[in-house]
Design a protein around this motif. Structure first.
Motif, PDB file in Angstrom:
ATOM      1  N   GLU A   1     -45.537 -57.460   1.886  1.00  0.00           N
ATOM      2  CA  GLU A   1     -44.236 -56.969   2.343  1.00  0.00           C
ATOM      3  C   GLU A   1     -44.211 -56.827   3.861  1.00  0.00           C
ATOM      4  OE1 GLU A   1     -40.424 -55.706   2.679  1.00  0.00           O
ATOM      5  OE2 GLU A   1     -41.396 -56.642   0.948  1.00  0.00           O
ATOM      6  N   ARG A   2     -45.280 -56.341   4.444  1.00  0.00           N
ATOM      7  CA  ARG A   2     -45.331 -56.184   5.898  1.00  0.00           C
ATOM      8  C   ARG A   2     -45.340 -57.539   6.595  1.00  0.00           C
ATOM      9  NH1 ARG A   2     -49.126 -52.484   8.733  1.00  0.00           N
ATOM     10  NH2 ARG A   2     -47.351 -52.348  10.148  1.00  0.00           N
ATOM     11  N   LEU A   3     -45.984 -58.523   5.997  1.00  0.00           N
ATOM     12  CA  LEU A   3     -45.931 -59.876   6.563  1.00  0.00           C
ATOM     13  C   LEU A   3     -44.489 -60.381   6.587  1.00  0.00           C
ATOM     14  CD1 LEU A   3     -49.038 -61.637   4.976  1.00  0.00           C
ATOM     15  CD2 LEU A   3     -48.541 -61.458   7.422  1.00  0.00           C
ATOM     16  N   LYS A   4     -43.761 -60.120   5.526  1.00  0.00           N
ATOM     17  CA  LYS A   4     -42.362 -60.544   5.468  1.00  0.00           C
ATOM     18  C   LYS A   4     -41.531 -59.824   6.529  1.00  0.00           C
ATOM     19  CE  LYS A   4     -42.436 -61.690   0.524  1.00  0.00           C
ATOM     20  NZ  LYS A   4     -41.949 -61.298  -0.827  1.00  0.00           N
ATOM     21  N   GLN A   5     -41.813 -58.527   6.751  1.00  0.00           N
ATOM     22  CA  GLN A   5     -41.097 -57.770   7.773  1.00  0.00           C
ATOM     23  C   GLN A   5     -41.370 -58.345   9.163  1.00  0.00           C
ATOM     24  OE1 GLN A   5     -42.387 -53.718   7.236  1.00  0.00           O
ATOM     25  NE2 GLN A   5     -41.428 -53.520   5.215  1.00  0.00           N
ATOM     26  N   ALA A   6     -42.623 -58.671   9.435  1.00  0.00           N
ATOM     27  CA  ALA A   6     -42.968 -59.250  10.735  1.00  0.00           C
ATOM     28  C   ALA A   6     -42.320 -60.614  10.905  1.00  0.00           C
ATOM     29  CB  ALA A   6     -44.488 -59.367  10.861  1.00  0.00           C
TER      30      ALA A   6
ATOM     31  N   GLY B   1     -40.683 -67.150  12.280  1.00  0.00           N
ATOM     32  CA  GLY B   1     -41.061 -66.555  11.011  1.00  0.00           C
ATOM     33  C   GLY B   1     -42.528 -66.698  10.669  1.00  0.00           C
ATOM     34  N   LEU B   2     -42.811 -66.907   9.375  1.00  0.00           N
ATOM     35  CA  LEU B   2     -44.182 -66.974   8.895  1.00  0.00           C
ATOM     36  C   LEU B   2     -44.982 -68.103   9.524  1.00  0.00           C
ATOM     37  CD1 LEU B   2     -43.797 -66.210   5.073  1.00  0.00           C
ATOM     38  CD2 LEU B   2     -45.110 -64.868   6.726  1.00  0.00           C
ATOM     39  N   GLU B   3     -44.306 -69.129  10.022  1.00  0.00           N
ATOM     40  CA  GLU B   3     -45.009 -70.244  10.661  1.00  0.00           C
ATOM     41  C   GLU B   3     -45.892 -69.772  11.816  1.00  0.00           C
ATOM     42  OE1 GLU B   3     -43.091 -74.034  11.573  1.00  0.00           O
ATOM     43  OE2 GLU B   3     -41.285 -73.232  10.630  1.00  0.00           O
ATOM     44  N   GLN B   4     -45.461 -68.694  12.486  1.00  0.00           N
ATOM     45  CA  GLN B   4     -46.189 -68.211  13.665  1.00  0.00           C
ATOM     46  C   GLN B   4     -47.186 -67.117  13.344  1.00  0.00           C
ATOM     47  OE1 GLN B   4     -42.415 -67.661  16.208  1.00  0.00           O
ATOM     48  NE2 GLN B   4     -44.011 -68.174  17.709  1.00  0.00           N
ATOM     49  N   LEU B   5     -47.358 -66.793  12.072  1.00  0.00           N
ATOM     50  CA  LEU B   5     -48.171 -65.644  11.709  1.00  0.00           C
ATOM     51  C   LEU B   5     -49.391 -66.031  10.882  1.00  0.00           C
ATOM     52  CD1 LEU B   5     -45.325 -63.158  10.702  1.00  0.00           C
ATOM     53  CD2 LEU B   5     -46.390 -63.459  12.955  1.00  0.00           C
ATOM     54  N   CYS B   6     -50.432 -65.224  11.027  1.00  0.00           N
ATOM     55  CA  CYS B   6     -51.646 -65.323  10.221  1.00  0.00           C
ATOM     56  C   CYS B   6     -52.039 -63.891   9.852  1.00  0.00           C
ATOM     57  CB  CYS B   6     -52.777 -65.998  10.996  1.00  0.00           C
ATOM     58  SG  CYS B   6     -52.371 -67.648  11.622  1.00  0.00           S
ATOM     59  N   LEU B   7     -53.106 -63.744   9.082  1.00  0.00           N
ATOM     60  CA  LEU B   7     -53.491 -62.424   8.575  1.00  0.00           C
ATOM     61  C   LEU B   7     -54.980 -62.170   8.808  1.00  0.00           C
ATOM     62  CD1 LEU B   7     -52.790 -59.842   6.903  1.00  0.00           C
ATOM     63  CD2 LEU B   7     -53.418 -61.177   4.856  1.00  0.00           C
ATOM     64  N   SER B   8     -55.290 -60.923   9.207  1.00  0.00           N
ATOM     65  CA  SER B   8     -56.691 -60.511   9.361  1.00  0.00           C
ATOM     66  C   SER B   8     -56.779 -59.000   9.193  1.00  0.00           C
ATOM     67  CB  SER B   8     -57.228 -60.905  10.738  1.00  0.00           C
ATOM     68  OG  SER B   8     -56.689 -60.073  11.748  1.00  0.00           O
ATOM     69  N   HIS B   9     -57.985 -58.488   9.282  1.00  0.00           N
ATOM     70  CA  HIS B   9     -58.167 -57.047   9.444  1.00  0.00           C
ATOM     71  C   HIS B   9     -57.910 -56.700  10.909  1.00  0.00           C
ATOM     72  CE1 HIS B   9     -60.129 -57.717   5.595  1.00  0.00           C
ATOM     73  NE2 HIS B   9     -59.896 -56.438   5.357  1.00  0.00           N
ATOM     74  N   GLN B  10     -57.648 -55.442  11.189  1.00  0.00           N
ATOM     75  CA  GLN B  10     -57.207 -55.050  12.527  1.00  0.00           C
ATOM     76  C   GLN B  10     -58.292 -55.252  13.576  1.00  0.00           C
ATOM     77  OE1 GLN B  10     -58.784 -52.790  10.811  1.00  0.00           O
ATOM     78  NE2 GLN B  10     -59.902 -51.673  12.387  1.00  0.00           N
ATOM     79  N   CYS B  11     -59.552 -55.171  13.152  1.00  0.00           N
ATOM     80  CA  CYS B  11     -60.671 -55.319  14.080  1.00  0.00           C
ATOM     81  C   CYS B  11     -61.862 -55.812  13.276  1.00  0.00           C
ATOM     82  CB  CYS B  11     -60.978 -53.977  14.767  1.00  0.00           C
ATOM     83  SG  CYS B  11     -61.999 -54.129  16.264  1.00  0.00           S
TER      84      CYS B  11
ATOM     85  N   GLU C   1     -51.777 -66.883  -1.104  1.00  0.00           N
ATOM     86  CA  GLU C   1     -50.548 -66.594  -1.841  1.00  0.00           C
ATOM     87  C   GLU C   1     -49.320 -66.745  -0.946  1.00  0.00           C
ATOM     88  OE1 GLU C   1     -48.636 -62.530  -3.561  1.00  0.00           O
ATOM     89  OE2 GLU C   1     -50.498 -63.169  -4.536  1.00  0.00           O
ATOM     90  N   VAL C   2     -49.409 -66.291   0.292  1.00  0.00           N
ATOM     91  CA  VAL C   2     -48.247 -66.288   1.187  1.00  0.00           C
ATOM     92  C   VAL C   2     -47.968 -67.676   1.753  1.00  0.00           C
ATOM     93  CG1 VAL C   2     -47.357 -65.396   3.386  1.00  0.00           C
ATOM     94  CG2 VAL C   2     -48.473 -63.845   1.765  1.00  0.00           C
ATOM     95  N   TRP C   3     -49.012 -68.364   2.199  1.00  0.00           N
ATOM     96  CA  TRP C   3     -48.809 -69.652   2.871  1.00  0.00           C
ATOM     97  C   TRP C   3     -49.174 -70.862   2.000  1.00  0.00           C
ATOM     98  CZ3 TRP C   3     -50.757 -65.489   5.814  1.00  0.00           C
ATOM     99  CH2 TRP C   3     -49.954 -65.096   6.889  1.00  0.00           C
TER     100      TRP C   3
END
Length: 376
Positions: A317-322, A329-339, A368-370
């Motif tokens: 949900e937070r990925l969708k908000q970002a 949109g999602l094209e410019q985003l990736c996912l990781s832990h904060q540090c 799942e997202v991409w």
């Protein structure tokens, strides 16, 4: 849009919990019961193992876990001429301690490559695993030499003019990046606490007390980083991680990115941003409106500070908000832990098993997202 070389939908910041073999070997050296040659052998074995585990758990950006370091920054910077490490300074706030302080005691120099041999060894281990992954080298941002001490930490005789100091600092980084490129490295991540610290009201006040001009300091740091990476070839990509502190699951800074957002996204000539967004301390996603369409952000929505798994539905949900804020949109985003999981040798308060479970969840969410193919 294609991601920059070395950046993946499921990514990570770089450090992993040190295995007991490395901790014991370090202690033996400290107690003069062993030497650095033996320590290097233990580290080599541990780096080979952590490279394999990263790939087995689904990551395609592979680091050495920072197993050869006690601190993410000091173990690199101490190899530069003109820099000395002073004693520990104690607590700076309830959330954690202040590490040893850097002092510039003479003209800065780069007598020999710092990370090249470590890079070559890691690259070899990835090839043994069949390739298909990118070797990522993490080094501290050049701003780490200036922020905490400011003018007072820089020898006035060596550098009566700070402009000359910043020029020399950029030059030694240029030389290190050049040596890495010639060795085959194509992705380097700069770890920077200071642009993130300039989002924290208390730390902004401390900087003011050191007579820093907060209206110009973010731009000065952007210019320093840009100069440091200015001579890299086009096929060497640069990411930057903005860290808010990570010591034994404790943090140091809070505050949204708005105070530095325009400089960060519009003036800093990097290819990717690794941004901490694991809780409310990082503010909302509005600063992402400044993100240029040709750059990407690896959102650190997941927490390396907690032993338990993040809530999958909440992360999605937070990925969708970002994505609603980012221009593409999602094209410019990736996912990781904060540090990372171990910015210092002590590591965060979780087990290795819990660490790898969190990595697998990161990969699962990205798939799942991409989509699985796009996440590679």
């Amino acid at each position: 849009m294609p991601l920059p070389f070395g950046v993946y939908r499921a990514d990570h910041v770089g450090s992993f919990l040190r295995p007991k073999t490395v901790l014991d070997a370090r202690e033996a050296v400290a107690n003069e019961k062993s030497d650095t040659t033996e320590l290097r052998k233990v580290e080599d074995a541990a780096v080979a193992d952590v490279a394999q585990k990263q790939i087995e758990n689904g990551l395609r950006s592979v680091t050495d876990g920072e197993f050869r370091r006690a601190y993410f920054h000091l173990d690199f910077l101490q190899h530069l001429e003109g820099i000395e490490i002073k004693g520990q300074t104690g607590l700076i706030r309830p959330h954690g301690f202040s590490p040893p302080v850097l002092a510039v005691t003479g003209k800065l120099g780069h007598p020999k490559p710092i990370q090249v041999e470590d890079f070559k060894f890691l690259e070899e281990q990835i090839k043994k695993q069949g390739g298909g992954a990118t070797t990522k080298v993490c080094i501290p941002s050049p701003t780490m030499v200036h922020f905490r001490g400011g003018r007072a930490s820089i020898d006035i005789e060596a550098y009566p003019d700070l402009d000359e100091f910043f020029e020399d600092l950029a030059r030694v980084y240029q030389e290190e990046l050049d040596s890495l490129y010639k060795a085959g490295c194509r992705f380097v991540q700069l770890d920077d606490t200071n642009l993130a610290y300039l989002c924290d009201p208390d730390m902004r006040k401390q900087a003011e007390d050191r007579n820093e001009d907060l209206a110009t300091l973010p731009r000065k740091y952007a210019a320093l980083i840009n100069a440091a990476i200015s001579k890299r070839p086009a096929d060497m990509k640069i990411g930057i991680h903005l860290c808010r502190g990570n010591y034994r699951s404790k943090w140091f800074a809070s505050g949204g990115y708005e105070p530095v957002a325009e400089v960060l996204f519009k003036e800093l000539n990097v290819d990717a941003y690794f941004l901490e967004y694991d809780d409310a301390r990082s503010g909302d996603f509005k600063p992402l409106r400044h993100l240029p369409e040709h750059k990407v952000v690896v959102l650190g929505l997941m927490s390396s500070k907690k032993a338990g798994l993040d809530d999958k539905a909440e992360i999605v949900e937070r990925l969708k908000q970002a994505a609603e804020i980012a221009p593409k949109g999602l094209e410019q985003l990736c996912l990781s832990h904060q540090c990372g999981f171990s910015s210092t040798v002590e590591g965060n308060e979780l087990s290795e098993e819990e660490q790898w479970a969190k990595v697998r969840l990161n990969v699962e969410i990205a798939n799942e997202v991409w989509g699985k193919e796009l996440s590679k």
